[in-house]
Scaffold this motif. Structure first.
Motif, short mmCIF file in Angstrom:
data_model
loop_
_atom_site.label_atom_id
_atom_site.label_comp_id
_atom_site.label_asym_id
_atom_site.label_seq_id
_atom_site.Cartn_x
_atom_site.Cartn_y
_atom_site.Cartn_z
N GLY A 49 -10.42 -20.80 -14.02
CA GLY A 49 -11.44 -21.80 -14.16
C GLY A 49 -12.87 -21.18 -13.67
O GLY A 49 -13.68 -21.74 -13.35
N GLY A 50 -12.96 -19.68 -13.79
CA GLY A 50 -14.29 -19.13 -13.15
C GLY A 50 -15.34 -18.90 -14.35
O GLY A 50 -14.76 -18.48 -15.35
N MET A 51 -16.51 -19.28 -14.05
CA MET A 51 -17.62 -19.11 -15.24
C MET A 51 -18.70 -18.40 -14.51
O MET A 51 -19.24 -18.93 -13.38
CB MET A 51 -17.94 -20.68 -15.58
CG MET A 51 -19.10 -20.48 -16.68
SD MET A 51 -19.43 -22.36 -17.21
CE MET A 51 -20.22 -22.78 -15.98
N LEU A 52 -19.40 -17.47 -15.28
CA LEU A 52 -20.55 -16.78 -14.76
C LEU A 52 -21.72 -17.32 -15.52
O LEU A 52 -21.59 -17.66 -16.72
CB LEU A 52 -20.29 -15.21 -14.99
CG LEU A 52 -19.34 -14.55 -14.58
CD1 LEU A 52 -19.26 -13.07 -15.02
CD2 LEU A 52 -19.09 -14.63 -13.10
N ASP A 60 -25.11 -7.08 -21.19
CA ASP A 60 -26.05 -5.98 -20.55
C ASP A 60 -25.60 -5.61 -19.29
O ASP A 60 -26.17 -4.67 -18.69
CB ASP A 60 -27.22 -6.60 -20.86
CG ASP A 60 -27.84 -6.74 -22.26
OD1 ASP A 60 -27.15 -6.11 -23.04
OD2 ASP A 60 -28.96 -7.43 -22.44
N LEU A 61 -25.00 -6.44 -18.73
CA LEU A 61 -24.58 -6.32 -17.25
C LEU A 61 -23.00 -5.56 -16.99
O LEU A 61 -22.82 -4.91 -15.98
CB LEU A 61 -24.67 -7.37 -16.36
CG LEU A 61 -25.96 -8.19 -16.47
CD1 LEU A 61 -25.92 -9.72 -15.79
CD2 LEU A 61 -26.77 -7.26 -15.84
N ALA A 62 -22.16 -6.04 -17.65
CA ALA A 62 -20.60 -5.78 -17.36
C ALA A 62 -20.15 -5.73 -18.63
O ALA A 62 -20.39 -6.39 -19.62
CB ALA A 62 -20.10 -6.80 -16.45
N PRO A 63 -18.90 -4.85 -18.68
CA PRO A 63 -17.77 -4.75 -19.90
C PRO A 63 -17.41 -6.33 -20.08
O PRO A 63 -16.95 -6.94 -19.17
CB PRO A 63 -16.74 -3.91 -19.16
CG PRO A 63 -17.27 -3.19 -18.21
CD PRO A 63 -18.20 -4.12 -17.52
N SER A 81 -17.40 -8.04 -7.10
CA SER A 81 -18.53 -7.36 -7.85
C SER A 81 -19.42 -8.55 -8.57
O SER A 81 -20.73 -7.79 -8.47
CB SER A 81 -17.68 -6.87 -9.02
OG SER A 81 -16.87 -5.69 -8.65
N VAL A 82 -19.01 -9.61 -8.69
CA VAL A 82 -19.96 -10.75 -9.25
C VAL A 82 -21.02 -10.74 -8.09
O VAL A 82 -22.00 -10.92 -8.38
CB VAL A 82 -18.92 -11.83 -9.48
CG1 VAL A 82 -20.24 -13.05 -9.74
CG2 VAL A 82 -18.37 -11.64 -10.73
#
Length: 588
Positions: A49-52, A60-63, A81-82
């Protein structure tokens, strides 16, 4: 993905077997790569259930890679890391209990014409708190586990904040420092004091024991001199992978800050030692869960039929399997009825004043599509007999046989005997009925005269196999006649004194090995639940027997306040077993 463990193992073996080869260029490179990769993640698991949320495209920030669900993507960062990158992460998690609550409330409205407003119920109802204090909480959100039942009986909450403390107590972060036991001892009147007066603002409401994440932050501020942001970062650091150096840094800063506030170093060390990396609730989270738990306990007390219908329909959910839920519903005076091809809907339904009718999809092999097929065929009228069911339903043979074994055709005129009905299903299929080939009902021949009808034990085991439960009985009814008179029932065990040696038997419905050393099991017999504790030496000796579905155990009664456990010394498997009779449930 790269097998990092394999690389590290190869390098280690090379170093041990032939140190000279480590100086060769190829091995030097392998060793260098292995050392760089050590500690890196070696697998990818998606947060449910995780949302960035980011103002910059995540690519542009992460794979980022596509997930298995179309239109969704997975970022290769973990939560640490987030956090380090300053990107906002929101957890959107679902609670099955809320769906259960909504369904139960709607059922009450449909059956009574009045919808209960759970925001306006009496939150000081002594009857509800009596149920909670007795541990009468099977199926009640957050307080139904065996550990919660044991704790809530000793805690005996009488208001919502008491219940919030109870909900928060049974968490790894509280139990890591013996916090639950210490809190209960203090609650029962054991003298205690703060390690330093500066602890009082943070810990007064929980008797000096850290119960909530918020208290860690407040202690960091009040004792260690951190700012709120620094104290929260310290709390998060305890749970980080490879965070040992950062924890040491926070410890030094905490001791220095405590010294500036006049806290002696040994006391400051004691306060810092109370922090740990294990999970605990924020206070607001615990209060929200306490309100939800109370609302569910209220529904269970005043609308038990609607409560259990909704609970069955929201499975899998919670701590107990369907058979245990069924037993508790029966104990509260409800009747759990077999599925019925003429009466059941897809899901469970309430009938009359106290009957829970099992749904068609609770039968093994009957999915929603096949269930809808049966319901559409039934729109033309109820099925009068098995031949009509075969001709009109078009269901596969295996599904029809499972319906027979589940008791779903018992109400048809020609199906008083299940084995005969099974024979008739086979006979009907041999003649082409049931495969959608005939438009008119066909006659199926009678079963052979010598065909023996299934006895109670065979019918019960069939029901366990295709339903995961026996609606009107319990498997221990089959085993009880073979047991010696000294094997107590769960009801009989209640009369035992502390230190008594007893024998009990039942179905193993849970096994847990928390942070404590012991393994905790719960047996269920036809009358209730029996909690067991198995210490490590006994577990190693008895685990073969205790991993069976049905067992007899001998042990010593341990009573504390209103709680009871049996400390197991010996165990034997029971002859009647469900290990080869697996239905919808995993019988562990």
């Amino acid at each position: 993905m790269v097998n990092y463990d394999g690389l590290i193992l190869a390098a280690t073996l090379a170093r041990r077997l032939d140190l000279a080869c480590a100086d060769r260029p190829g091995w030097r490179d392998l060793l260098s790569l292995s050392e760089q990769l050590a500690g890196f993640p070696k697998g990818l698991a998606q947060h449910p259930g995780g949302m960035l949320v980011s103002s910059t495209p995540l690519t542009d920030l992460a794979p980022v890679q596509p997930s298995a669900i179309a239109g969704r993507y997975v970022a290769h960062w973990d939560k640490d890391s987030v956090d380090d990158a300053g990107v906002l992460k929101i957890d959107l998690l679902a609670l099955g209990a809320l769906s259960q609550m909504q369904q139960a409330v709607r059922l009450v409205r449909d059956r009574t014409g009045k919808e209960p407003d759970l925001s306006r119920i009496d939150y000081r109802d002594p009857g509800v708190f009596d149920d909670l204090g007795r541990g009468d909480t099977v199926g009640v959100f957050q307080v139904e586990s065996a550990a919660q039942m044991q704790t809530i009986v000793r805690r005996r909450p009488r208001n919502i904040y008491d219940l919030a403390l109870e909900v928060a107590a049974v968490r790894p972060g509280v139990g890591a420092n013996d916090g639950v036991a210490e809190f209960l001892r203090r609650r029962e009147g054991m003298p205690w004091n703060y390690d330093h007066p500066l602890e009082q603002p943070a810990l007064e409401r929980s008797l000096g024991v850290i119960m909530f994440q918020d208290q860690v932050v407040q202690l960091g501020m009040d004792v260690g001199g951190f700012t709120a942001a620094e104290a929260d970062r310290m709390r998060r650091t305890f749970g980080r992978r490879n965070g040992t150096a950062m924890v040491a840094s926070y410890r030094r800063k905490s001791l220095a800050g405590a010294g500036e506030r006049g806290v002696p170093e040994p006391v400051a060390e004691t306060v810092f030692g109370k922090f740990n990396p294990h999970y605990m609730f924020p206070e607001g989270h615990a209060l929200a869960f306490a309100f939800t738990a109370y609302q569910m306990a209220w529904l269970r007390r005043y609308h038990p039929l609607e409560f259990f219908v909704a609970l069955f329909n929201e499975q899998p959910m919670g701590f107990w399997d369907l058979d245990t839920l069924k037993q508790d519903a029966r104990r509260l005076g409800l009747r759990v009825a077999h599925p019925d091809v003429n009466l059941s809907e897809l899901l469970c339904a309430a009938e009359g004043e106290g009957t829970l009718r099992l749904g068609l999809t609770f039968v093994k092999g009957v999915n929603a599509r096949l269930g809808e097929t049966l319901l559409r065929a039934r729109e033309a009228g109820p099925f009068p007999d098995l031949a009509d069911l075969l001709a009109r339903s078009g269901l596969p043979r295996e599904v029809l046989e499972n319906l027979v074994r589940a008791g779903a055709v018992d109400g048809l005129g020609d199906c008083t005997a299940r084995r005969a009905a099974l024979w008739q299903v086979g006979d009907g299929y041999m003649s082409g009925a049931g495969r959608g080939q005939l438009a008119l009902p066909v006659a199926v021949s009678d079963a052979p005269a010598g065909l023996r009808e299934a006895d109670r034990a065979e019918r019960m085991l069939d029901e366990y196999a295709v339903l995961g439960l026996c609606p009107d009985g319990h498997v221990m009814e089959l085993a009880r006649p073979s047991l010696d008179q000294d094997v107590l029932t769960s009801d009989g065990l209640l009369g035992s004194a502390d230190g008594d040696t007893v024998r009990v038997a039942g179905r193993v419905v849970r096994r847990q090995r928390p942070l404590a050393a012991a393994v905790f099991l719960t047996l269920e017999d036809e009358f209730g639940l029996i909690p067991l504790a198995v210490w490590p030496a006994q577990w190693e000796r008895l685990k073969g027997a205790l991993r069976r579905s049905l067992v007899v155990v001998e042990g010593t009664v341990s009573r504390r306040d209103a709680t009871l456990n049996v400390a197991v010394r010996q165990a034997w498997p029971l002859a009647v077993d469900l290990d080869d009779q697996r239905g919808r449930q995993d019988w562990r």
